[in-house]
Scaffold this motif. Structure first.
Motif, short mmCIF file in Angstrom:
data_model
loop_
_atom_site.label_atom_id
_atom_site.label_comp_id
_atom_site.label_asym_id
_atom_site.label_seq_id
_atom_site.Cartn_x
_atom_site.Cartn_y
_atom_site.Cartn_z
N ARG A 160 0.68 -1.59 0.48
CA ARG A 160 0.04 -0.01 0.22
C ARG A 160 0.41 1.60 0.87
O ARG A 160 2.27 0.97 0.60
N LEU A 161 0.31 2.94 -1.09
CA LEU A 161 1.05 3.52 -0.46
C LEU A 161 1.25 3.92 0.52
O LEU A 161 2.63 4.48 0.67
N ALA A 162 0.90 4.06 1.52
CA ALA A 162 1.34 4.44 2.94
C ALA A 162 1.75 4.04 3.79
O ALA A 162 3.00 4.20 3.64
N LYS A 163 2.15 2.05 3.33
CA LYS A 163 3.29 1.94 3.73
C LYS A 163 4.55 1.46 3.29
O LYS A 163 5.37 1.78 4.25
N ALA A 164 4.47 2.23 2.07
CA ALA A 164 5.91 2.38 0.95
C ALA A 164 6.12 3.95 1.47
O ALA A 164 7.52 4.37 1.14
N GLY A 165 4.99 4.49 1.86
CA GLY A 165 5.98 5.91 2.19
C GLY A 165 6.91 5.80 3.54
O GLY A 165 7.27 6.17 3.84
N ASP A 166 5.54 5.01 4.92
CA ASP A 166 6.61 4.81 5.72
C ASP A 166 8.24 4.04 5.52
O ASP A 166 8.85 4.68 6.50
N LEU A 167 8.28 3.16 4.68
CA LEU A 167 9.47 2.45 4.43
C LEU A 167 10.19 3.51 3.79
O LEU A 167 11.04 4.01 4.41
N LEU A 168 10.12 4.62 2.86
CA LEU A 168 10.68 5.40 2.28
C LEU A 168 11.09 6.70 3.57
O LEU A 168 12.37 6.92 3.50
N VAL A 169 10.27 6.65 4.27
CA VAL A 169 10.37 7.57 5.29
C VAL A 169 11.92 6.91 6.75
O VAL A 169 12.36 7.86 6.89
N SER A 170 11.87 6.03 6.55
CA SER A 170 12.64 5.19 7.47
C SER A 170 14.14 5.22 6.95
O SER A 170 15.17 5.50 7.30
N GLU A 171 13.62 4.97 5.44
CA GLU A 171 14.79 4.35 5.20
C GLU A 171 16.12 5.83 4.81
O GLU A 171 16.83 5.76 4.62
N LEU A 172 14.76 7.22 4.32
CA LEU A 172 16.13 8.11 4.72
C LEU A 172 16.38 8.63 5.24
O LEU A 172 16.79 9.52 5.42
N SER A 173 15.57 8.09 6.90
CA SER A 173 16.10 8.51 8.32
C SER A 173 15.75 10.16 7.83
O SER A 173 16.21 10.42 9.36
N CYS A 174 14.42 10.10 7.38
CA CYS A 174 14.50 12.21 7.69
C CYS A 174 13.93 12.43 9.39
O CYS A 174 14.51 13.02 9.76
N VAL A 175 13.63 11.06 10.43
CA VAL A 175 13.41 11.30 11.97
C VAL A 175 14.35 11.38 12.65
O VAL A 175 14.69 12.31 13.47
#
Length: 83
Positions: A18-33
Motif C-alpha cells: 500500500r502507498l501509506a506503507k511504502a511512504g513509511d518505508l521511504l521515510v525510514s530508509e531516508l531516516s528523515c526523523v
C-alpha cells in the motif's frame, strides 16, 4: 544521480505494498526523523552499521575509496556521499 533507497526500491516501487506503507518505508530508509521531529511512532531513524572491528574487516585503502564514493564502491548502499 541519486539512487532510490534500497528498501523502497526493493519492496515499494512495483506496487507490492500500500502507498501509506511504502511512504513509511521511504521515510525510514531516508531516516528523515533523525533530523525532523515526528509524532509518528512508526518512524524511527535508521541506525548506521556497527563499526566495531572495522579495522579487522576492511583495509584502509578500501575504506578511503568507500568514503570517497560509497555507491561506486558498493552498489546499492544506503550510505550517502558525504565527502
Amino acid at each position: 544521480m541519486a539512487l532510490p533507497e534500497a528498501g523502497f526500491e526493493r519492496f515499494a516501487r512495483h506496487g507490492d505494498m500500500r502507498l501509506a506503507k511504502a511512504g513509511d518505508l521511504l521515510v525510514s530508509e531516508l531516516s528523515c526523523v533523525a533530523c525532523h521531529e515526528s509524532g509518528n511512532p512508526r518512524w524511527k531513524p535508521k541506525r548506521g552499521p556497527t563499526l566495531v572491528g572495522t579495522a579487522n574487516r576492511f583495509s584502509e585503502k578500501w575504506l578511503r575509496e568507500y568514503l570517497d564514493d560509497p555507491n561506486g564502491k558498493k552498489s546499492g548502499t544506503t550510505m550517502p556521499h558525504m565527502l
